[in-house]
Design a protein around this motif. Sequence first.
Motif, PDB file in Angstrom:
ATOM      1  N   UNK A  58      27.510  36.318  46.530  1.00 23.97           N
ATOM      2  CA  UNK A  58      27.964  36.324  47.921  1.00 23.97           C
ATOM      3  C   UNK A  58      27.926  34.923  48.507  1.00 23.97           C
ATOM      4  N   UNK A  59      29.001  34.587  49.190  1.00 26.72           N
ATOM      5  CA  UNK A  59      29.096  33.270  49.801  1.00 26.72           C
ATOM      6  C   UNK A  59      29.630  32.198  48.874  1.00 26.72           C
ATOM      7  N   UNK A  60      29.742  32.511  47.601  1.00 27.88           N
ATOM      8  CA  UNK A  60      30.238  31.529  46.630  1.00 27.88           C
ATOM      9  C   UNK A  60      31.546  31.969  45.990  1.00 27.88           C
ATOM     10  N   UNK A  61      31.697  33.253  45.772  1.00 23.98           N
ATOM     11  CA  UNK A  61      32.882  33.797  45.114  1.00 23.98           C
ATOM     12  C   UNK A  61      33.734  34.543  46.132  1.00 23.98           C
ATOM     13  N   UNK A  62      35.044  34.507  45.910  1.00 24.41           N
ATOM     14  CA  UNK A  62      35.977  35.245  46.751  1.00 24.41           C
ATOM     15  C   UNK A  62      36.975  35.976  45.865  1.00 24.41           C
ATOM     16  N   UNK A  63      37.075  37.281  46.067  1.00 19.77           N
ATOM     17  CA  UNK A  63      38.034  38.082  45.309  1.00 19.77           C
ATOM     18  C   UNK A  63      39.245  38.368  46.193  1.00 19.77           C
ATOM     19  N   UNK A  64      40.405  38.383  45.571  1.00 17.60           N
ATOM     20  CA  UNK A  64      41.628  38.714  46.294  1.00 17.60           C
ATOM     21  C   UNK A  64      42.571  39.430  45.340  1.00 17.60           C
ATOM     22  N   UNK A  65      43.580  40.067  45.907  1.00 20.59           N
ATOM     23  CA  UNK A  65      44.540  40.786  45.063  1.00 20.59           C
ATOM     24  C   UNK A  65      45.930  40.649  45.637  1.00 20.59           C
ATOM     25  N   UNK A  66      46.899  40.750  44.754  1.00 19.45           N
ATOM     26  CA  UNK A  66      48.311  40.754  45.126  1.00 19.45           C
ATOM     27  C   UNK A  66      48.887  42.051  44.590  1.00 19.45           C
TER      28      UNK A  66
END
Length: 115
Positions: free
Chosen positions: A64-72
């Motif tokens: 948390x606070x270091x990684x970011x998940x996203x999707x298309x």
Amino acid sequence: QVQLVESGGGLVQAGGSLRLSCTASGIGFRINVMGWYRQAPGKQRELVARIFSGGTPNYADSVKGRFTISRDNAKNAVYLQMNSLKPEDTGIYYCNIVATFREYWGQGTQVTVSS
């Protein structure tokens, strides 16, 4: 035929960044959850982050606070931006897709963080 193609792993120094990508093809059902798991040597596979179809993410406390998940959704793709990497982030990272009726796994991509 279902394919999950992962990319973006590699070797990086502590404090560095990497971006993982996973693109799925051939899944004929609705994709609900897309995520990333990792497995360090001698340890069980663990959830790193996942993102639901509506865009809500979940993260392991350790990232948390270091990684970011996203999707298309249009591309059936999921991404993991990893910043401030630590040696304990080292492992094989697996893309995971939960679709109606079935779950799919990628082949894994190695992430190595040197101290």
